[in-house]
Design an enzyme around this catalytic site. Structure first.
Site, short mmCIF file in Angstrom:
data_model
loop_
_atom_site.label_atom_id
_atom_site.label_comp_id
_atom_site.label_asym_id
_atom_site.label_seq_id
_atom_site.Cartn_x
_atom_site.Cartn_y
_atom_site.Cartn_z
N HIS A 264 0.86 -1.19 0.00
CA HIS A 264 0.00 0.00 0.00
C HIS A 264 0.89 1.24 0.00
CE1 HIS A 264 -3.37 2.47 0.31
NE2 HIS A 264 -3.98 1.99 1.38
N TYR A 269 -0.88 7.14 3.35
CA TYR A 269 -0.26 6.32 4.37
C TYR A 269 1.27 6.40 4.23
CZ TYR A 269 -5.06 4.98 5.10
OH TYR A 269 -6.42 5.04 5.34
N ARG A 454 -16.78 -0.84 -3.23
CA ARG A 454 -18.11 -0.62 -2.67
C ARG A 454 -19.24 -1.19 -3.52
NH1 ARG A 454 -15.14 3.32 -2.13
NH2 ARG A 454 -14.49 4.21 -0.15
#
Length: 485
Positions: A264, A269, A454
């Site tokens: 990631h 992040y 989603r």
């Protein structure tokens, strides 16, 4: 859509070999005629190193914040029956691969105390055992398992999102702003990020170990607000420990049977924080120049590649742009943009990366995103065309607002045919970047796989619905298929 003929051999079901309990061997979602000229690329198999995906549809990682938060518990960070129900159900509904949500390589690398993690260096640990149980069931459905390894950096030690008060909203026509976790939230409005609350020690947090490339109050996710901890700057020995932690977690994931490792490097992040001059103000070998800011990522990729088998695919997710090009902070320091992403992409094949998963945003509260049905797909396409122009065959994944079968089909149609796009003329590139006008329609595939998140929560049956819309006969599982005949 006929059911799979492979699950029943005469009067006795074929048992899935990967599970300690009985379940028939299934492979729902596989095209019955994958090489037929009429079968779209979306439903054709894809081989990546020693792993073959039965179609090009992947469940993107989705943080669910549903793990044991108590740091003293051996189950801290371990997947639970919720994850089995969530990802196992989608595996039974025809996807080629499910990606386990952002999984922290260190306890202080979590976003929240409820995050999943993989730092217990023992193949019999609760973390590894729980992951192995998920892998066993998912494999019984003819589906592959990937895991996204992560370190939250300055966005760590926050409580689960459902504990957060509703953020304030300022109306602004024609914009979409992502929340603190890199997720699109709302259209035609500017959302002032109050996307988290600090998790202190009493809430199982780690306020003294929230880290970043550069520390201080001005380096918080939202400077001037009280919603996030101010990070401290990582030392070089600590950076080296993080590199080793990524490699260890990758090795543990493979021991649990995971098929694909993804790093990631997106959504603000830690790795993204190092890549971006907005958040990386270091003046040592990990800061300043492009080479230095990409050093942590390059070291992580090299360490993982050296820790996993040659046949295990390695993916990387990046934010192709921070959507800050016109923001004052970018004028001051520069930002991570598409040109930087293309430059990085050119290095990745040499680092053993097999697929670049292209997302965007998440590193600054003032990001400005103009949404449309392909706002991230077009970024993937631009990077893919630059790679092909340079002669690289590394795969590219597209993610973001992919909802319709026809859109998914069109994004990757022809990606299984070599040489779809002729090389661009020299004057059409600049520093290896294909120059395109905004909104220009280019021919050829934008990506090699689609990652959907989603939409699967709204429509778990999406693969079968897409197959029906596109007139593709696919296999069904024994348990579901018998009710549809």
């Amino acid at each position: 859509m006929p059911s799979s003929p492979s699950s029943n051999g005469g009067s006795r079901a074929t048992r899935a070999p990967s599970t300690p309990f009985f379940t028939p061997l299934n492979s729902p979602g596989a095209a019955l005629y994958p090489t037929a000229p009429s079968t779209p690329t979306l439903f054709r198999p894809l081989r990546i190193r020693s792993v073959t995906l039965k179609n090009r549809i992947i469940v993107a990682p989705m943080c669910t914040f549903s793990c044991e938060p108590d740091p003293a518990s051996p189950a801290s960070g371990a997947l639970t029956p919720f994850h089995m129900a969530h990802l196992g159900h989608l595996a039974a509904k025809g996807v080629a691969m499910v990606m386990v949500e952002a999984t922290a390589v260190l306890p202080a690398g979590r976003i929240s105390p409820q995050d999943s993690g993989l730092w217990q260096d023992n193949p019999k640990s609760v973390q590894v055992s729980a992951l192995r149980g998920l892998v066993q069931f998912v494999h019984s459905q003819g589906c592959k398992v990937g895991i996204q390894l992560s370190h939250a950096g300055r966005k760590g030690s926050t409580v689960a999102p459902w504990l957060v008060p509703k953020p304030e909203v300022e109306t602004q026509p024609g914009g979409l702003v992502q929340n603190g976790h890199g997720q699109a939230s709302g259209q035609a409005q500017k959302r002032r990020v109050r996307g988290s609350l600090k998790a202190d020690a009493a809430s199982d947090g780690w306020p003294d170990d929230v880290v970043a490339p550069s520390g201080g109050e001005e380096m918080k996710w939202a400077p001037g607000e009280t919603a996030f901890h101010a990070p401290r700057e990582l030392s070089i020995p600590e950076i080296q420990e993080i590199v080793a932690a990524f490699a260890r977690s990758a090795r543990l994931a493979v021991a649990a049977g995971v098929d694909v490792i993804e790093v990631h490097g997106a959504h603000g992040y830690l790795i993204h924080q190092f890549l971006s001059p907005v958040t990386n103000r270091r003046n040592d070998v990990y800061g300043g120049s492009f080479e230095n800011r990409t050093r942590l990522l390059r070291e992580v990729l090299a360490a993982i590649r050296g820790a996993i088998p040659e046949g295990t695919p390695l993916f990387l997710r990046i934010s192709a742009t921070e959507w800050l090009e016109t923001h004052p902070v970018a004028v001051e320091t520069g930002s991570w943009d598409v040109e930087a992403s293309v430059r990085l992409a050119m290095l990745l094949p040499g680092l053993g990366v097999d697929l670049l998963d292209v997302s965007s945003g998440g590193n600054h509260t003032d990001q400005q995103i103009q949404p449309h049905s392909s706002y991230q797909v077009s970024l993937a396409g631009r990077i893919r065309r630059a790679l092909r122009t340079a002669g690289h065959t590394m795969l590219v994944g597209a993610v973001g607002l992919i909802r319709e079968a026809e859109s998914a089909r069109d994004i990757i149609q022809g990606a299984d045919i070599e040489g779809v796009l002729p090389p661009r003329a020299a004057d059409e590139t600049k520093n290896g970047v294909v120059e395109e006008e905004k909104g220009e329609k280019t021919e050829g595939p934008e990506a090699d796989v689609v990652l959907i998140a989603r939409q699967f929560l709204r429509e778990p049956n999406w693969v079968f619905t897409a197959a029906k819309k596109l007139d593709v006969p696919v296999s069904l599982s024994c348990q579901f298929g018998r009710n549809l005949l």
